[in-house]
Design an enzyme around this catalytic site. Structure first.
Site, PDB file in Angstrom:
ATOM      1  N   TYR A  28       1.003  -1.188   0.005  1.00 18.83           N
ATOM      2  CA  TYR A  28      -0.016  -0.116  -0.089  1.00 18.83           C
ATOM      3  C   TYR A  28       0.955   1.325  -0.125  1.00 18.83           C
ATOM      4  O   TYR A  28       1.664   1.606   1.166  1.00 18.83           O
ATOM      5  CB  TYR A  28      -0.866   0.122   1.229  1.00 18.83           C
ATOM      6  CG  TYR A  28      -1.985   0.953   1.361  1.00 18.83           C
ATOM      7  CD1 TYR A  28      -2.107   1.865   0.573  1.00 18.83           C
ATOM      8  CD2 TYR A  28      -3.167   0.536   2.285  1.00 18.83           C
ATOM      9  CE1 TYR A  28      -3.427   2.714   0.522  1.00 18.83           C
ATOM     10  CE2 TYR A  28      -4.035   1.416   2.331  1.00 18.83           C
ATOM     11  CZ  TYR A  28      -4.238   2.582   1.679  1.00 18.83           C
ATOM     12  OH  TYR A  28      -5.417   3.395   1.844  1.00 18.83           O
ATOM     13  N   LYS A  81      -1.436  -1.260  -4.180  1.00 11.31           N
ATOM     14  CA  LYS A  81      -2.291  -0.439  -4.170  1.00 11.31           C
ATOM     15  C   LYS A  81      -1.833   1.142  -4.033  1.00 11.31           C
ATOM     16  O   LYS A  81      -0.994   1.376  -3.164  1.00 11.31           O
ATOM     17  CB  LYS A  81      -3.265  -0.483  -2.929  1.00 11.31           C
ATOM     18  CG  LYS A  81      -4.475   0.456  -3.014  1.00 11.31           C
ATOM     19  CD  LYS A  81      -4.840   1.117  -1.729  1.00 11.31           C
ATOM     20  CE  LYS A  81      -5.776   2.272  -2.271  1.00 11.31           C
ATOM     21  NZ  LYS A  81      -6.530   3.039  -1.244  1.00 11.31           N
TER      22      LYS A  81
END
Lengths: 305, 305, 305, 305
Positions: free
Chosen positions: C135, C163
């Site tokens: 992330y 992400k």
């Protein structure tokens, strides 16, 4: 050889309401500081608008400085610009008018990187015989000058000193120690008017306090106490001066340079030294309400009735 | 009225090995871009050394630009400086030489604050009839221009457009939408050569890609595909150009401007357009090994044998 | 092997006015998204309060997610924490409840440095068989994950995907290209709901738009158009969604997470999906005036009467 | 009422080579500090891994601290976490074990904003009768706590004190003055081991120097000199300690927490107090070469043969 030591205020610029240079007010402020016993003056620093005056204004300021100082104390001149060749043009101008030392920041806007910064200072030094100070001011140029680089340039004779406005007192303490150990090649000056006492405790060679435009006598008394080892006076004078520094918190209509230098100019106007608190474009001068708030602090400090 | 629309490269500067301006190489690069079909040129931007040239060099660059462009496309000139009066001096010089529009950043080094920035642009506009572009480049001036301020200045007729180098594509998309809704007062140009396709998808009026100094034809083809609604070509051309942009990752001896513009100059040297990849002080030019790495990418891209 | 591809919303959490978890509202929102055709869900992301829930709340959220999703789409679970051992404790909990993949940021608060970040992801991977996503969210953890590190971890089988909430579309484009060239080891998802179209143009594998909590159908339509190569629909849907995203600009009493996720929860309340727009301490929920401003935008977008 | 005044070291954690908690080493270090005359101890601070231990480790550390301190000095316990409810869970645990005060940062990762920070401290205070210190550490939580907010919370009885690790000595000086003027509601402690003398000159109530894990006697001597008004000893002791602090510059294989706390642990190992210089994942312990560099400084300082 000229010594840069003691209280060396960064001189703020006086302007008429129409934005033209107010030589009379400027010289009145300078003369007052010298009379109060400051040990040098620093023209065209950040507070002295050196990074954003036009070439013509730069000339006016330097000439007015030279004229009123008249050899009584050494003059440091800011040669702050984005790039080396531009800085060297300012150096040549300062040499022609006659100053005792020059002060340059790292390049800014785009040309960063430590090897570039080192090269920048070396090239400036190669272009002049004037003592060169590094101006460490990350809030403006967005890079902190590492003590190791400063020491290297000091030991190589490139730098004569450092004006530290980094806000990083830990780094400054290490620099003071390194400098001592290396035989004191650098004159180390703090630019933080609120904690000058701590810098003196660490062995600083002097201070460059913007607030000394307003209360030069206080900083001179503090320096004298430091020289006498009278730490209780050093800290008490500091507490008094730090209280006075609250004038920079009065402005609510502007921030940063506008609030800080705006407050100094406004205090000098309130004290009858400056004709106006006019600021350089695009900064507005402080409002009458802000002027009143600053005057109240000056009265409380006993600087005016 | 002049239209600023399409591919408008920020022109990089050519210098001889001794640091003097190389008008011949500079004009060769410019002419090549115009021949390739670019829709305008932007002199004295960040890539074009506008924030750190000396006044004399500024004059040389503008004159050489004017001469070779010869009215074929509009000229935008950077008037980047720390403070309003200094910017206006550059505007007067640009007017005297004859350009079609000017481009200013927010003030930098110290004079920040949104009201100050607004006043800065309004004063510049008041001083000239030339269309004024705002240059949004927080990596250099350390403030992001908010879309709301840009729209206000656009609707008031102060700004004619924006060169967006903010890296904030979310903000740019909102600006594109706001501008459309307000009747399109601003010409909105992206400065991010790697994601021009995304900016076009959002409706941008053009691009200012530094990489177009190296491959102007690619960006022109991409623009034409955009105009034709041929998105597959837009993205494929982008992927090719983004691959070419890897030349800026070759340098290991320098970073930032030194690596990026250094790579562009080195590519232009490899392509036989620039005589030298000389950089402005205190930046060193790229090394022979770095030159070879860049040439390898150019060969892979089919731009040289 | 589970595929993480398409629209995978980060699920916002529903709370009763007293701060307890509102499983019913939460599940209603989740079910609505799945019915709208989303291709996965991401629980306990930043928008899903994963970085600041208590251990008990974390359990409640995961169980409620598992129950309502019921195998219809894959579940990604955030395992965001300051340090490796803490992250692994969350991984074990997520494994026990049963999720399909996990998502970890770099360590934050103090334990930075690229070698440490690499070791962090390697240790997490060594502790689980679940696919691991990185992330990339510098606004929260204050470090940008370099594409080179992400590719290395992807090629080594440590990472299954990324992400990207970095806001750095240039870096993301380079990552997309690198990934393609390496045989596509990573599933690359953009977290920027306002410029998803640009990410698709660059070849992204999907999106993780917080706004899909409010309008999942729009993002699904956009994905389908992307799959069909219908770029005009992709960009038009984006313009509509970006307009809807203006709900996050309504709040004036709070900023950041409070404004963004606060706006999503408030929209869900206005749409009758959430019982309350309650926020986690110490964040206040949006005011009735702000609720009305958000409702006005929803009405304009045709999402409510 | 417990007084928090004097030298209160942030205790670093001892770990076996396998990563388990080394209670024996930890207690040996703590006991040595108390024997040296420190006036309190601060467990689970940033140096004490409080922001990134697992719940089980947190319990172990607090119990070991309580046991060896045995009422000889007050214990401050860090309750550092991203969000209010999580912090309050830590407070309850600390209460159950029995500490004398707690220390919380602002929320971090995402829940920022001054009103939120104020609410955070107010809620923590409402949940406990323990004295609450604010931990001002912008390098970790990315927000500076403004003196005005700290004073307001102090005057309202929410805060009992502040641990200042902000690096902003100007702000700390203003806070010291404000606190004095308000009747001294706050105990103000500096966390900067290199410039403790300056903080004492300004009137600080004490210090929280990580380096006191290595040389507690030095900081105690400095405090005693401060109490006696013997400023020459205060500054000389500081110069000696600042020299010793160079151990944190030895590491080249890691930075930040890894270098700083890594150096402290390594020094404690060299001094025979810690069994290992093991670090928490994902941080590697310092290398043998780095251990040797640190030992050399300890020898030079006369702390070991």
């Amino acid at each position: 050889m000229t010594e840069f030591r003691g209280v060396i205020p960064p001189v703020v610029v006086a302007e008429h309401e129409d934005g033209t240079f107010d030589a009379e007010s400027y010289q009145r402020g300078l003369d007052r500081m010298i009379q109060a016993g400051v040990h040098g003056v620093f023209a065209l620093g950040s507070s002295g608008e050196g990074a954003f005056v036009t070439p013509a204004r730069r000339e006016e300021i330097l000439r007015a400085t030279k004229e009123v100082v008249a050899g009584r104390v050494p003059i440091l001149a800011g040669v702050i610009d984005t790039q080396t060749d531009r800085v060297i043009e300012h150096v040549k101008q300062a040499e022609a008018i006659g100053v005792d030392g020059i002060v340059s920041t790292a390049p800014f806007y785009a040309l960063g990187g430590l090897p570039q910064i080192e090269r920048h200072f070396r090239q400036i030094h190669a272009a002049t015989e004037l003592p060169l100070f590094a101006y460490d001011i990350p809030v403006c140029v967005h890079v902190k000058l590492p003590p190791a680089l400063l020491m290297k340039l000091g030991e190589d004779g490139v730098l004569a000193g450092v004006k530290d406005s980094s806000g990083d007192d830990v780094s400054f303490r290490f620099l003071l120690q390194d400098n001592e150990r290396a035989g004191h090649p650098l004159s180390l000056l703090t630019g933080h008017e609120v904690v000058v006492d701590g810098a003196y405790l660490g062995g600083a060679d002097g201070s460059v306090p913007g607030l000394a435009n307003v209360d030069p006598a206080g900083y001179v008394r503090q320096w004298n106490a430091y020289m006498a080892g009278d730490w209780e006076t050093v800290r008490k004078e500091q507490d008094r001066l730090s209280d006075l520094m609250r004038i920079v918190m009065v402005p609510t209509t502007t921030t940063g340079f506008g609030a800080g230098v705006g407050a100094f100019k406004t205090a000098l106007k309130a004290l009858g030294i400056f004709e106006s608190n006019q600021m350089p474009e695009p900064v507005s001068k402080l409002t009458p309400a802000e002027e009143e708030g600053i005057a109240a602090i000056l009265r409380q400090a006993g600087l005016m009735d």
